[in-house]
Design a protein around this motif. Structure first.
Motif, PDB file in Angstrom:
ATOM      1  N   LEU A  27       3.526  -6.627   4.185  1.00  0.00           N
ATOM      2  CA  LEU A  27       2.331  -7.241   4.587  1.00  0.00           C
ATOM      3  C   LEU A  27       1.683  -6.467   5.458  1.00  0.00           C
ATOM      4  CD1 LEU A  27       3.456 -11.106   4.697  1.00  0.00           C
ATOM      5  CD2 LEU A  27       2.093  -9.938   2.707  1.00  0.00           C
ATOM      6  N   GLU A  28       1.970  -6.124   6.618  1.00  0.00           N
ATOM      7  CA  GLU A  28       1.375  -5.346   7.426  1.00  0.00           C
ATOM      8  C   GLU A  28       0.688  -4.102   6.844  1.00  0.00           C
ATOM      9  OE1 GLU A  28       1.708  -3.297  11.758  1.00  0.00           O
ATOM     10  OE2 GLU A  28       3.408  -3.754  10.757  1.00  0.00           O
ATOM     11  N   THR A  29       1.459  -3.514   6.049  1.00  0.00           N
ATOM     12  CA  THR A  29       0.843  -2.301   5.302  1.00  0.00           C
ATOM     13  C   THR A  29      -0.354  -2.725   4.450  1.00  0.00           C
ATOM     14  OG1 THR A  29       3.170  -1.220   5.253  1.00  0.00           O
ATOM     15  CG2 THR A  29       1.355  -0.518   3.936  1.00  0.00           C
ATOM     16  N   LEU A  30      -0.100  -3.836   3.677  1.00  0.00           N
ATOM     17  CA  LEU A  30      -1.044  -4.443   2.862  1.00  0.00           C
ATOM     18  C   LEU A  30      -2.449  -4.499   3.469  1.00  0.00           C
ATOM     19  CD1 LEU A  30      -2.245  -5.100   0.045  1.00  0.00           C
ATOM     20  CD2 LEU A  30      -1.034  -6.979   0.153  1.00  0.00           C
ATOM     21  N   LEU A  34      -8.936  -0.916   5.672  1.00  0.00           N
ATOM     22  CA  LEU A  34      -9.199   0.473   5.654  1.00  0.00           C
ATOM     23  C   LEU A  34     -10.400   0.532   4.461  1.00  0.00           C
ATOM     24  CD1 LEU A  34      -9.432   3.520   6.494  1.00  0.00           C
ATOM     25  CD2 LEU A  34      -7.465   3.728   5.544  1.00  0.00           C
ATOM     26  N   TYR A  35      -9.810   0.000   3.466  1.00  0.00           N
ATOM     27  CA  TYR A  35     -10.573  -0.222   2.244  1.00  0.00           C
ATOM     28  C   TYR A  35     -11.009  -1.383   1.720  1.00  0.00           C
ATOM     29  CZ  TYR A  35      -7.513   4.069   2.065  1.00  0.00           C
ATOM     30  OH  TYR A  35      -6.915   5.214   2.042  1.00  0.00           O
ATOM     31  N   ASP A  36     -11.933  -1.854   2.549  1.00  0.00           N
ATOM     32  CA  ASP A  36     -12.475  -3.222   2.383  1.00  0.00           C
ATOM     33  C   ASP A  36     -13.387  -3.506   1.232  1.00  0.00           C
ATOM     34  OD1 ASP A  36     -12.988  -5.743   3.015  1.00  0.00           O
ATOM     35  OD2 ASP A  36     -14.837  -5.196   4.413  1.00  0.00           O
ATOM     36  N   SER A  37     -12.769  -4.133   0.018  1.00  0.00           N
ATOM     37  CA  SER A  37     -13.131  -4.460  -1.124  1.00  0.00           C
ATOM     38  C   SER A  37     -12.909  -5.920  -1.660  1.00  0.00           C
ATOM     39  CB  SER A  37     -13.029  -3.487  -2.033  1.00  0.00           C
ATOM     40  OG  SER A  37     -11.632  -3.350  -2.445  1.00  0.00           O
ATOM     41  N   TYR A  38     -13.317  -6.263  -2.468  1.00  0.00           N
ATOM     42  CA  TYR A  38     -13.031  -7.424  -3.202  1.00  0.00           C
ATOM     43  C   TYR A  38     -11.455  -7.424  -3.758  1.00  0.00           C
ATOM     44  CZ  TYR A  38     -12.594 -11.134  -6.618  1.00  0.00           C
ATOM     45  OH  TYR A  38     -11.974 -12.053  -7.415  1.00  0.00           O
ATOM     46  N   LEU A  39     -11.298  -6.179  -4.306  1.00  0.00           N
ATOM     47  CA  LEU A  39      -9.941  -6.130  -5.080  1.00  0.00           C
ATOM     48  C   LEU A  39      -8.921  -5.888  -3.936  1.00  0.00           C
ATOM     49  CD1 LEU A  39     -10.738  -3.433  -8.050  1.00  0.00           C
ATOM     50  CD2 LEU A  39     -10.402  -5.938  -7.983  1.00  0.00           C
ATOM     51  N   SER A  40      -9.192  -5.306  -2.675  1.00  0.00           N
ATOM     52  CA  SER A  40      -8.181  -5.207  -1.680  1.00  0.00           C
ATOM     53  C   SER A  40      -7.922  -6.621  -0.953  1.00  0.00           C
ATOM     54  CB  SER A  40      -8.595  -4.282  -0.852  1.00  0.00           C
ATOM     55  OG  SER A  40      -9.837  -4.461  -0.134  1.00  0.00           O
ATOM     56  N   THR A  57      -4.731 -11.611  -0.278  1.00  0.00           N
ATOM     57  CA  THR A  57      -4.521 -13.172  -0.585  1.00  0.00           C
ATOM     58  C   THR A  57      -3.550 -13.359  -1.764  1.00  0.00           C
ATOM     59  OG1 THR A  57      -7.198 -13.434  -0.393  1.00  0.00           O
ATOM     60  CG2 THR A  57      -5.820 -15.168  -1.327  1.00  0.00           C
ATOM     61  N   THR A  58      -3.194 -12.602  -2.565  1.00  0.00           N
ATOM     62  CA  THR A  58      -2.240 -12.953  -3.701  1.00  0.00           C
ATOM     63  C   THR A  58      -0.934 -12.811  -2.748  1.00  0.00           C
ATOM     64  OG1 THR A  58      -3.648 -12.129  -5.470  1.00  0.00           O
ATOM     65  CG2 THR A  58      -1.243 -12.328  -5.794  1.00  0.00           C
ATOM     66  N   VAL A 114       4.112 -15.255  -0.527  1.00  0.00           N
ATOM     67  CA  VAL A 114       5.081 -15.439   0.506  1.00  0.00           C
ATOM     68  C   VAL A 114       5.277 -16.800   1.143  1.00  0.00           C
ATOM     69  CG1 VAL A 114       5.659 -14.464   2.953  1.00  0.00           C
ATOM     70  CG2 VAL A 114       4.890 -12.794   1.193  1.00  0.00           C
ATOM     71  N   GLN A 115       3.992 -17.340   1.305  1.00  0.00           N
ATOM     72  CA  GLN A 115       3.775 -18.806   1.773  1.00  0.00           C
ATOM     73  C   GLN A 115       4.706 -19.617   0.562  1.00  0.00           C
ATOM     74  OE1 GLN A 115      -0.089 -20.622   1.163  1.00  0.00           O
ATOM     75  NE2 GLN A 115       0.132 -21.455   3.417  1.00  0.00           N
ATOM     76  N   GLY A 116       4.518 -19.457  -0.753  1.00  0.00           N
ATOM     77  CA  GLY A 116       5.375 -20.218  -1.517  1.00  0.00           C
ATOM     78  C   GLY A 116       6.660 -20.073  -1.336  1.00  0.00           C
ATOM     79  N   ALA A 117       7.068 -18.840  -1.068  1.00  0.00           N
ATOM     80  CA  ALA A 117       8.552 -18.566  -1.002  1.00  0.00           C
ATOM     81  C   ALA A 117       9.041 -19.091   0.369  1.00  0.00           C
ATOM     82  CB  ALA A 117       8.988 -17.356  -0.971  1.00  0.00           C
TER      83      ALA A 117
END
Length: 594
Positions: free
Chosen positions: A497-500, A506-512, A517-518, A523-526
């Protein structure tokens, strides 16, 4: 000859099992089932070199006639010749590739005054049994002095005039030679070490000649567009803060698309090795910038174009018959092999990660690549070709072997470490799709692959190298770690999670941001699921209440009343007769016929 990992055929309807007449050496060594084809399904799925140590059963071959070319070894020309001789047909195959394929080359006349270095070569390659080759082959057999050309005679009624669009501009109209050199230098520094399909010195020399001649619509111009597009993509990542793409990048990409479309969608469809290289560069750019199905379809087209000019065959296997003779250099042979195997590897890897079918080419004899100092193309190809084909679905034994093979792949650079992790993820997802649990002994190796991949993502971030997997790999790692459900895998989730999160910053975009968020939601669900289970355990303890469960209270002392073996004094064996309880005694009597 070299074997590619083709997509395996679908499972056949249920029938009585038939033992194969023979088994190849890799299947014998690994003690797995072999279907007896060349290459067999197992070797095709794993990329093994399928070799048979004994000849096929003569009775089986005689009963089935001539062995189909798709089941012949690409290098066993003697077997092909023998099979043709046994069939008794009038037109016998001599066993040489010259009789299995027909090839022609035409150096297109130069009408723009360009130097010979830039003159495109039109290549036509087809099987000798095709409708295109038949008139010429028959003419040669009949001894006609000038046999028909290798051409599609009467392919359609010809009642409509062909649309032949022409390019109204060149890349020289989009940017200057100086700008092109700047982007090319970035390309050869960032991309070329992993996908070495061009020669840098020759490329620079041809660029200078091209800007002088300004010839429109050449195959080399398509390569220039791909190099500049990728160079521009990586140039914007070298800044410590986000900067917009170069204004010429989108124009170059669109111009390159038009050039490549002309090579496959409009007459005269002049195809060359440089067109294949151009399609490879476009495939890479699409994978870096757009949706998965677009990149996958481009990779499929790349392989089809490579087959159309015979890149899957070695040049020395058949006599080239160009209308204008030319000299073939060692560099050309090496670049042909590199171009072909990079095209195949990209298609196989993209198809596996996207869950699609890879393009299968029969009778591949192109020699595999050997590692070279300072070049990682061969290693990249080897890792990408370890990605599983769809034919391995539902075959857990083979999938476990593929996972072992993937975790053992050596990596020499951060990008290769990430690609290896993605290959292992592909195999693991297939294993999970069969509702099969991964073997416990494989988990440590898989966790180490994930750790190396996450470290590689961090390193590429510090180097400002935005490869396509710097965001997707940490996201996929979170999913795999959650699915493993072990203490060690849970311990690695904070690192993933920290790496993500760092990659998203660094690559601030909608996809990142969407990926982060996904991952957070997963992780929250688990965590909620685990908490629910712990709450149930806590409620169970609350039902019993507080107990003093000290060691002394559970042990007996010499003065205790019930200090004797209960199974003897209380008639334990008579009281609880387990044999009769499970009906074992009755079954034993029936089994011995008493």
């Amino acid at each position: 000859g070299a074997n590619v990992k083709p997509c395996l055929p679908p499972e056949r309807p249920f029938h009585l099992r038939q033992r194969s007449q023979r088994a190849c050496a890799p299947c014998r060594k690994r003690k797995i089932k072999c279907d007896g084809t060349e290459p067999c399904a197992a070797c095709s799925g794993y990329g093994y070199n399928c070799v048979y140590t004994e000849a096929p059963n003569r009775h089986a071959r005689a009963s089935s006639g001539v062995t189909p070319p798709s089941q012949m070894s690409v290098t066993n020309h003697d077997a092909i010749k023998a099979a043709a001789a046994e069939s008794g047909v009038g037109w016998r195959v001599s066993g040489t590739a010259e009789n299995l394929y027909m090839t022609s080359e035409v150096i297109v006349p130069d009408s723009y005054g360009a130097p010979k270095l830039l003159q495109p070569i039109k290549t036509r390659f087809t099987s000798a049994y095709s409708a295109v080759a038949w008139p010429r082959r028959l003419g040669i057999k009949l001894g006609i002095p000038n046999p028909p050309r290798l051409q599609a005679y009467g392919w359609n009624p010809g009642t409509r005039k062909e649309v032949n669009p022409e390019m109204d501009k060149t890349i020289c109209d989009i940017l200057t030679l100086s700008e092109a050199k700047t982007f090319a230098d970035i390309y050869f520094k960032e991309v070329h070490p992993y996908f070495g399909i061009l020669d840098q010195s020759m490329f620079n020399e041809r660029c200078e000649d091209f800007w002088v001649s300004m010839r429109r619509g050449t195959d080399f111009e398509a390569c220039i567009c791909g190099v500049i597009a990728l160079g521009s993509y990586f140039s914007t990542a070298k800044s410590s803060h986000p900067i917009p793409p170069s204004p010429v990048e989108s124009a170059v990409v669109e111009h390159g698309r038009e050039l490549l479309d002309l090579s496959v969608a409009h007459p005269p469809a002049m195809i060359s090795v440089k067109h294949v290289a151009g399609w490879i560069l476009r495939t890479l750019y699409l994978r870096l910038t757009t949706r998965p199905h677009i990149a996958w379809m481009a990779s499929c087209t790349t392989v089809h174009v490579a087959e159309a000019i015979g890149l899957h065959r070695e040049l020395d296997e058949f006599q080239m018959k160009p209308d204008m003779p030319r000299q073939i250099t060692e560099m050309e042979v090496d670049l042909r092999r590199r171009t072909f195997w990079v095209a195949m590897a990209l298609n196989q890897f993209f198809a596996s990660e996207y869950g699609r079918t890879m393009v299968n080419i029969d009778l591949i004899s192109c020699q595999t690549l050997s590692p070279q100092s300072g070049d990682m193309t061969a290693r990249m190809v080897a890792i990408m070709q370890a990605a599983p084909a769809q034919g391995l679905l539902g075959r857990p034994v083979e999938l476990f072997e593929a996972l072992v093979k993937g975790t053992e792949l050596p990596v020499k650079s951060p990008l290769l470490g990430i690609i290896r992790a993605e290959v292992c993820f592909c195999v693991y997802r297939m294993i999970c799709s069969t509702d099969t649990r991964i073997r416990v002994e494989l988990i440590p190796s898989l966790l180490e692959v994930i750790r190396v991949g996450l470290d590689a993502v961090t390193f590429l971030g510090t180097m400002h190298q935005p490869w396509w997997n710097v965001v997707s790999m940490p996201l996929q790692a979170v999913g795999v770690l959650l699915s493993l459900e072990t203490t060690e895998s849970y311990k690695m989730i904070p690192l993933a999670l920290e790496t993500l999160k760092n990659a998203t910053t660094l690559y601030d975009s909608y996809l990142s941001r969407e990926a982060l968020t996904t991952a957070y939601a997963l992780v929250q669900g688990a965590a909620q699921q685990k908490r629910s289970g712990l709450d149930s355990l806590d409620r169970g303890l609350e039902v019993v209440g507080e107990l003093s469960l000290s060691t002394s209270s559970l042990s007996t002392s010499p003065g205790d009343v019930f200090q004797w073996p209960m199974d003897n004094d209380l008639g334990y064996s008579d009281f609880l007769d387990l044999s009769n309880y499970f009906g074992l005694a009755d079954r034993a009597v029936a089994g011995f016929g008493l």
